[in-house]
Design an enzyme around this catalytic site. Structure first.
Site, PDB file in Angstrom:
ATOM      1  N   SER A   1       9.026 -31.973  91.741  1.00  0.00           N
ATOM      2  CA  SER A   1       7.695 -32.561  91.902  1.00  0.00           C
ATOM      3  C   SER A   1       7.687 -33.621  93.013  1.00  0.00           C
ATOM      4  O   SER A   1       8.047 -33.322  94.149  1.00  0.00           O
ATOM      5  CB  SER A   1       7.232 -33.111  90.552  1.00  0.00           C
ATOM      6  OG  SER A   1       5.841 -33.298  90.513  1.00  0.00           O
TER       7      SER A   1
ATOM      8  N   ASP B   1       2.881 -23.140  86.015  1.00  0.00           N
ATOM      9  CA  ASP B   1       2.601 -24.562  86.247  1.00  0.00           C
ATOM     10  C   ASP B   1       1.096 -24.756  86.420  1.00  0.00           C
ATOM     11  O   ASP B   1       0.496 -24.225  87.348  1.00  0.00           O
ATOM     12  CB  ASP B   1       3.363 -25.021  87.493  1.00  0.00           C
ATOM     13  CG  ASP B   1       3.320 -26.522  87.693  1.00  0.00           C
ATOM     14  OD1 ASP B   1       2.449 -27.197  87.102  1.00  0.00           O
ATOM     15  OD2 ASP B   1       4.157 -27.022  88.453  1.00  0.00           O
TER      16      ASP B   1
ATOM     17  N   HIS C   1       5.164 -27.052  84.429  1.00  0.00           N
ATOM     18  CA  HIS C   1       5.562 -27.965  85.492  1.00  0.00           C
ATOM     19  C   HIS C   1       6.954 -28.550  85.263  1.00  0.00           C
ATOM     20  O   HIS C   1       7.552 -29.099  86.181  1.00  0.00           O
ATOM     21  CB  HIS C   1       4.532 -29.098  85.639  1.00  0.00           C
ATOM     22  CG  HIS C   1       4.777 -29.969  86.836  1.00  0.00           C
ATOM     23  ND1 HIS C   1       4.701 -29.495  88.136  1.00  0.00           N
ATOM     24  CD2 HIS C   1       5.128 -31.271  86.943  1.00  0.00           C
ATOM     25  CE1 HIS C   1       4.966 -30.467  88.978  1.00  0.00           C
ATOM     26  NE2 HIS C   1       5.233 -31.560  88.281  1.00  0.00           N
TER      27      HIS C   1
END
Lengths: 279, 258
Positions: A101, A229, A257
């Protein structure tokens, strides 16, 4: 009754440090926004059992790193713990950097500063800078793309001074639940006790100068798409790849995610695969 | 806003009481934080129970630095503030692990009417008429050679049994903790009328190498609780090794002392 062999924490750490002197392939795992080294707790033992050295870092003001988020004035400040790990490498040492991320931006910075020490940079449903725009470009584009319904309790606040404005981000429980939607409920409970306010990596923090072709641009990059995600959509992940093409694209189907929680074995399989061919 | 909260809280409480539901307040031990209860919290919540895992001063992700929690009151402030905010006509079940037992006893002293039972999970359980420091001193006296406090971990060592993911998690999160020995020497911390009149249940954790069973049993004989329960083969971190059993046990105990 089983005879348990006892080892103190300090001895355990010393023992692991000894292993570092062997020539083993190594990973450095970099967490996402609001998270910390803790998020890799299922991944690290599996990679180590497969014969790899693994270092997990807490970026500044993350996990149990005790700095305050207000002290972070630049991307380099934020990424300092990661940069220190790589700086400490011996002249022959190389590692596979894995960014999850928001961690991808720190990984890209590290690759730009130490390209010869990075065998590959892996972006796991991650923000992946290019070498044309500022490092925060894709993340800021993501922020702007969030609709009212998607924002939920993802809180962005302004801090810092007029001359040096900074933004912080906090993942509220509803927003977090969406990120963890396919992960074990206990891991969502864990996250709720550990996520912290983190820096929002905008151009105020990361500057307007792009990363370089000779540095970050020269490092082998692999992108791991997380197929389910709903925080960072597959469409957006694919757009980032289109924006700055990578050497290889992998996909973990059924991963939300947080693949380190929803699909840990599959994530490890991808990382081992990458290590076999790029390290 | 306080009134709104109180109204909602009242409705929740009534609903919970009809369904044998309780509010568990979990107090971690030295070096740990609210995070250590994650598996247990998930189990309890799956059964509809209300859970608050308190993060003590300077622990977990609490932003206070080590040197900013030099007193017990600073350390326990999050627990005490939380209990302060619990409405007068509500009760919670307080669960303390290891050093967290000290927090539980001091909370039972301060808020005797808000706590239906104090549960000591392989935890320090002081007498009301003796300073908690006595307990800590006794612990170190009785400890076999080479043992240490909460910050030491035990695991099966060997090629087949590498460190578990739970241990990895702990390694990324444990932080040093104070034990406050001087403050624990005070004679005035606990009284018969308040802490001493509360309901206490001790949960013995078998296979605990940090607070060995012998010491747990000594604490029980030193200050008999209302009830003693046992979790087999739990080790020191029962919330990691036996979350399902622990969840069941806590709910049973809570129902008994409603």
């Amino acid at each position: 009754r089983k005879q348990r062999k006892r080892i103190s924490l300090s001895d355990f750490v010393k023992k692991n440090k000894k292993i570092e002197t062997n020539k083993m392939k190594q990973f450095v795992l970099v967490h996402g926004g609001g998270h910390g080294a803790w998020c890799w707790y299922k991944i690290k033992p599996v990679l180590e059992a497969s014969g790899y050295r693994v270092t997990v870092v807490d970026l500044m003001a993350s996990g149990v790193n005790m700095s305050k988020v207000e002290e972070i004035q630049s991307l380099e400040d934020y990424s300092k713990p990661l940069l220190e790990v790589i700086e400490s490498f011996g002249s022959e040492d190389k590692a596979i950097l894995v960014g999850h991320s928001l961690g991808g931006i720190s990984v890209a910075l590290a690759a730009d500063m130490f390209p010869s020490k990075i065998s590959a940079a892996v972006f796991v449903t991650s923000f992946m800078p290019d070498i044309t725009n500022p490092p925060s470009y894709v993340f800021q584009k993501f922020l702007r793309s969030l609709s009212e319904e998607q924002v939920l309790d993802f809180e962005v606040k302004t801090s810092g001074t007029k001359d040096h404005p900074l933004m912080t981000a906090y993942l509220g429980p509803k927003y977090l639940k969406n990120l963890y939607r396919l992960s074990p409920i206990e891991d969502y409970e864990l996250a709720k006790t550990l996520v912290r306010v983190g820096p929002s990596v905008t151009s105020d923090l990361a500057g307007t100068k792009s990363l370089t072709e000779e540095g970050y641009g020269s490092v082998t990059r692999v992108y791991i798409i997380c197929g389910e995600d709903k925080g960072l959509s597959v469409d957006f992940q694919r757009w980032m790849i289109e924006n700055f093409p990578v050497k290889e694209v992998m996909e973990i189907k059924g991963a939300d995610h947080m693949p380190m929680f929803s699909k840990p074995q599959e994530l490890c399989d991808c990382l081992v695969n990458i290590a076999d061919r790029y390290a | 806003l306080t009134k709104q909260y109180q109204t909602i809280s009242k409705m929740q409480t009534q609903h919970m009481q009809q369904q044998q539901l309780h509010h568990f307040v979990l107090v971690h031990g030295s070096c740990h934080g609210a995070w250590c209860w994650f598996k247990l919290a998930a189990k309890l919540k799956a059964d509809g129970q209300r859970v608050t895992a308190v993060e003590l001063g300077g622990s977990g992700i609490d932003t206070r630095r080590h040197d900013q929690v030099r007193s017990v009151s600073e350390y326990l402030e999050p627990l005490m503030s939380f209990l302060e905010s619990v409405p007068e006509d509500e009760k919670v079940v307080l669960v303390g692990h290891s050093y967290g037992g000290i927090g539980v006893s001091l909370a039972m002293e301060k808020f005797p009417t808000k706590i239906s039972a104090g549960i000591f999970l392989s935890a320090y359980m002081p007498r009301h008429d003796s300073p908690p420091a006595v307990l800590i001193q006794e612990y170190f006296k009785r400890l076999p050679e080479g043992f240490a406090m909460d910050c030491e971990f035990t695991f099966e060592e060997g090629p087949e049994e590498p460190p578990t993911s739970d241990l990895e998690l702990a390694i990324t999160l444990v932080k040093p903790s104070w034990l406050y020995p001087k403050e624990m020497e005070s004679e005035d911390l606990l009284t018969k009328e308040r802490y001493g009149s509360g309901k206490r249940v001790f949960i013995v954790c078998e296979g605990d190498n940090v607070v060995p069973e012998e010491i747990q049993k000594w604490m029980i004989s030193n200050y008999e609780p209302n009830e003693v329960k046992v979790i087999e083969e739990a080790g020191h971190m029962a919330m990691f090794t036996k979350p399902q059993q622990l969840s069941q046990l806590l709910q049973e105990i809570a129902a008994t002392y409603d």
